[in-house]
Design an enzyme around this catalytic site. Structure first.
Site, PDB file in Angstrom:
ATOM      1  N   ARG A  88       0.820  -1.205   0.000  1.00 53.42           N
ATOM      2  CA  ARG A  88       0.000   0.000   0.000  1.00 53.42           C
ATOM      3  C   ARG A  88       0.848   1.247   0.000  1.00 53.42           C
ATOM      4  O   ARG A  88       0.327   2.352  -0.042  1.00 53.42           O
ATOM      5  CB  ARG A  88      -0.807  -0.016   1.286  1.00 53.42           C
ATOM      6  CG  ARG A  88      -2.292   0.058   1.079  1.00 53.42           C
ATOM      7  CD  ARG A  88      -2.884  -0.012   2.470  1.00 53.42           C
ATOM      8  NE  ARG A  88      -4.262   0.286   2.468  1.00 53.42           N
ATOM      9  CZ  ARG A  88      -5.215  -0.641   2.347  1.00 53.42           C
ATOM     10  NH1 ARG A  88      -4.922  -1.897   2.174  1.00 53.42           N
ATOM     11  NH2 ARG A  88      -6.458  -0.274   2.393  1.00 53.42           N
ATOM     12  N   ARG A 167     -10.199   7.437   3.827  1.00 49.90           N
ATOM     13  CA  ARG A 167      -9.439   6.311   3.260  1.00 49.90           C
ATOM     14  C   ARG A 167      -9.144   6.566   1.786  1.00 49.90           C
ATOM     15  O   ARG A 167      -8.070   6.217   1.292  1.00 49.90           O
ATOM     16  CB  ARG A 167     -10.232   5.008   3.434  1.00 49.90           C
ATOM     17  CG  ARG A 167     -10.226   4.518   4.886  1.00 49.90           C
ATOM     18  CD  ARG A 167     -11.325   3.534   5.171  1.00 49.90           C
ATOM     19  NE  ARG A 167     -11.244   2.334   4.372  1.00 49.90           N
ATOM     20  CZ  ARG A 167     -12.264   1.519   4.125  1.00 49.90           C
ATOM     21  NH1 ARG A 167     -13.459   1.802   4.626  1.00 49.90           N
ATOM     22  NH2 ARG A 167     -12.106   0.447   3.404  1.00 49.90           N
TER      23      ARG A 167
HETATM   24  P1  AP5 Z   1      -8.572  -3.177   3.769  1.00 54.25           P
HETATM   25  O1  AP5 Z   1      -9.407  -4.180   4.449  1.00 54.25           O
HETATM   26  O2  AP5 Z   1      -7.523  -3.625   2.829  1.00 54.25           O
HETATM   27  O3  AP5 Z   1      -9.549  -2.141   3.073  1.00 54.25           O
HETATM   28  P2  AP5 Z   1      -9.438  -1.336   1.684  1.00 54.25           P
HETATM   29  O4  AP5 Z   1      -8.229  -1.454   0.881  1.00 54.25           O
HETATM   30  O5  AP5 Z   1      -9.792   0.030   2.107  1.00 54.25           O
HETATM   31  O6  AP5 Z   1     -10.410  -2.059   0.792  1.00 54.25           O
HETATM   32  P3  AP5 Z   1     -11.808  -2.597   1.116  1.00 54.25           P
HETATM   33  O7  AP5 Z   1     -11.698  -3.898   1.807  1.00 54.25           O
HETATM   34  O8  AP5 Z   1     -12.607  -1.518   1.798  1.00 54.25           O
HETATM   35  O9  AP5 Z   1     -12.413  -2.743  -0.346  1.00 54.25           O
HETATM   36  P4  AP5 Z   1     -12.225  -3.873  -1.441  1.00 54.25           P
HETATM   37  O10 AP5 Z   1     -11.452  -3.305  -2.580  1.00 54.25           O
HETATM   38  O11 AP5 Z   1     -11.757  -5.155  -0.856  1.00 54.25           O
HETATM   39  O12 AP5 Z   1     -13.732  -3.967  -1.926  1.00 54.25           O
HETATM   40  P5  AP5 Z   1     -14.828  -5.118  -1.687  1.00 54.25           P
HETATM   41  O13 AP5 Z   1     -14.536  -6.284  -2.560  1.00 54.25           O
HETATM   42  O14 AP5 Z   1     -15.022  -5.354  -0.221  1.00 54.25           O
HETATM   43  O15 AP5 Z   1      -7.857  -2.246   4.842  1.00 54.25           O
HETATM   44  C1  AP5 Z   1      -8.554  -1.703   5.948  1.00 54.25           C
HETATM   45  C2  AP5 Z   1      -7.609  -0.856   6.781  1.00 54.25           C
HETATM   46  O16 AP5 Z   1      -6.562  -1.674   7.309  1.00 54.25           O
HETATM   47  C3  AP5 Z   1      -6.885   0.262   6.042  1.00 54.25           C
HETATM   48  O17 AP5 Z   1      -7.676   1.439   5.976  1.00 54.25           O
HETATM   49  C4  AP5 Z   1      -5.632   0.440   6.912  1.00 54.25           C
HETATM   50  O18 AP5 Z   1      -5.915   1.160   8.071  1.00 54.25           O
HETATM   51  C5  AP5 Z   1      -5.309  -0.989   7.302  1.00 54.25           C
HETATM   52  N1  AP5 Z   1      -4.413  -1.659   6.331  1.00 54.25           N
HETATM   53  C6  AP5 Z   1      -4.723  -2.733   5.546  1.00 54.25           C
HETATM   54  N2  AP5 Z   1      -3.683  -3.086   4.768  1.00 54.25           N
HETATM   55  C7  AP5 Z   1      -2.690  -2.207   5.060  1.00 54.25           C
HETATM   56  C8  AP5 Z   1      -1.373  -2.040   4.564  1.00 54.25           C
HETATM   57  N3  AP5 Z   1      -0.874  -2.845   3.600  1.00 54.25           N
HETATM   58  N4  AP5 Z   1      -0.633  -1.020   5.071  1.00 54.25           N
HETATM   59  C9  AP5 Z   1      -1.123  -0.198   6.041  1.00 54.25           C
HETATM   60  N5  AP5 Z   1      -2.355  -0.298   6.549  1.00 54.25           N
HETATM   61  C10 AP5 Z   1      -3.143  -1.298   6.071  1.00 54.25           C
HETATM   62  O19 AP5 Z   1     -16.102  -4.357  -2.294  1.00 54.25           O
HETATM   63  C11 AP5 Z   1     -16.671  -3.215  -1.650  1.00 54.25           C
HETATM   64  C12 AP5 Z   1     -18.211  -3.282  -1.751  1.00 54.25           C
HETATM   65  O20 AP5 Z   1     -18.596  -3.124  -3.120  1.00 54.25           O
HETATM   66  C13 AP5 Z   1     -18.807  -4.633  -1.311  1.00 54.25           C
HETATM   67  O21 AP5 Z   1     -20.044  -4.389  -0.696  1.00 54.25           O
HETATM   68  C14 AP5 Z   1     -18.971  -5.409  -2.623  1.00 54.25           C
HETATM   69  O22 AP5 Z   1     -20.012  -6.361  -2.550  1.00 54.25           O
HETATM   70  C15 AP5 Z   1     -19.290  -4.283  -3.608  1.00 54.25           C
HETATM   71  N6  AP5 Z   1     -18.776  -4.558  -4.959  1.00 54.25           N
HETATM   72  C16 AP5 Z   1     -17.611  -5.173  -5.298  1.00 54.25           C
HETATM   73  N7  AP5 Z   1     -17.465  -5.220  -6.648  1.00 54.25           N
HETATM   74  C17 AP5 Z   1     -18.561  -4.593  -7.164  1.00 54.25           C
HETATM   75  C18 AP5 Z   1     -18.983  -4.311  -8.501  1.00 54.25           C
HETATM   76  N8  AP5 Z   1     -18.252  -4.680  -9.572  1.00 54.25           N
HETATM   77  N9  AP5 Z   1     -20.158  -3.636  -8.666  1.00 54.25           N
HETATM   78  C19 AP5 Z   1     -20.907  -3.251  -7.572  1.00 54.25           C
HETATM   79  N10 AP5 Z   1     -20.556  -3.501  -6.286  1.00 54.25           N
HETATM   80  C20 AP5 Z   1     -19.392  -4.162  -6.079  1.00 54.25           C
END
Ligand code: AP5
Ligand code: ZN
Length: 218
Positions: A88, A167
């Site tokens: 990240r 974020r």
């Molecule tokens: P993390 O859990 O990694 O969160 P993120 O990167 O912010 O990503 P998300 O999990 O929120 O989203 P995603 O891309 O996985 O989407 P999803 O598939 O769920 O990190 C959380 C926190 O941990 C960070 O803020 C930080 O504090 C810390 N952290 C983690 N890794 C770190 C690192 N390497 N370094 C430092 N800190 C770190 O989909 C989202 C939603 O949209 C779902 O409801 C899904 O059903 C829907 N959806 C998915 N695809 C579609 C589509 N094509 N059309 C419509 N809806 C869709």
């Protein structure tokens, strides 16, 4: 197969990771899931990470790099793995190169910020597995329950609109630079360089899935 899923919060990394890991039989390494597990278990790491995550910030590079190195040394990673939400930052990416971890593919899932807040508001997760749903776009078979275990789904603490905006800004400030970092590496074309795949993630889940799997030769 070793690959990195790159994309903003809510781009669909977790959703697509689920398909890729099944297809290739490799473990999904989500640093977010690992941190949430630590928070739930109340470990010292969890206690430190919770306030940072709730504020939408990033957990320190040295902590994350240590976690990931420990994880990829485990037996189930011998044939590859999928990084979701890691690296990240540039130091995280460089730490993998320094450790000799060669990556085959970097898959960027591109979604405009405007679509993200709506996705997060409707997101529901199964904490134990990291499986992710959306009340309208990707609903579970039974409302509020995980498809596999039937256990309750929850909303993530960091999915409040204000935290999502924070974020997203952290993503643009610190993570989006990895698009150029890996793009350049891929363009240099050395034997160890990853292939770079960019996918329009603002389409239906299945459309994105088909394009990603095709690009990976599945
Ligand atoms: P993390 O859990 O990694 O969160 P993120 O990167 O912010 O990503 P998300 O999990 O929120 O989203 P995603 O891309 O996985 O989407 P999803 O598939 O769920 O990190 C959380 C926190 O941990 C960070 O803020 C930080 O504090 C810390 N952290 C983690 N890794 C770190 C690192 N390497 N370094 C430092 N800190 C770190 O989909 C989202 C939603 O949209 C779902 O409801 C899904 O059903 C829907 N959806 C998915 N695809 C579609 C589509 N094509 N059309 C419509 N809806 C869709
Ligand atoms: Zn995720």
């Amino acid at each position: 197969m070793r690959l990195i899923l790159l994309g903003a919060p809510g781009a669909g990394k977790g959703t697509q990771a689920n398909f890729i890991k099944e297809k290739f039989g490799i473990p999904q390494i989500s640093t977010g899931d690992m941190l949430r597990a630590a928070v739930k278990a109340g470990t010292p790491l969890g206690l430190e990470a919770k306030s940072i995550m709730d504020a939408g910030g990033l957990v320190r590079d040295d902590i994350i790099i240590g976690l990931v190195k420990e994880r990829i040394a485990q037996d189930d990673c011998a044939n590859g793995f999928l990084f979701d939400g890691f690296p990240r930052t540039i130091p995280q990416a460089e730490a993998m190169i320094a450790a000799g971890v060669d990556i085959d593919y970097v898959v960027e899932i591109d979604v405009p910020d405007a679509a993200i807040v709506e996705r997060m508001a409707g997101r529901r997760v199964h904490l134990a597995s990291g499986r992710t749903y959306h009340v309208a776009f990707n609903p579970p078979k039974v409302a509020g329950k995980d498809d596999v275990t039937g256990e309750d789904l929850i909303q993530r603490d960091d999915d409040q609109e204000e935290t999502v905006k924070k974020r997203l800004s952290v993503y643009h400030e610190q993570t989006a630079v990895l698009v150029g970092f890996y793009g350049k590496l891929a363009a240099a074309g050395s034997a160890k360089a990853p292939k770079y795949v960019k996918v329009d993630g603002a389409r239906a889940v299945e459309t994105v899935r088909d394009e990603v799997l095709k690009a990976l030769g599945a």
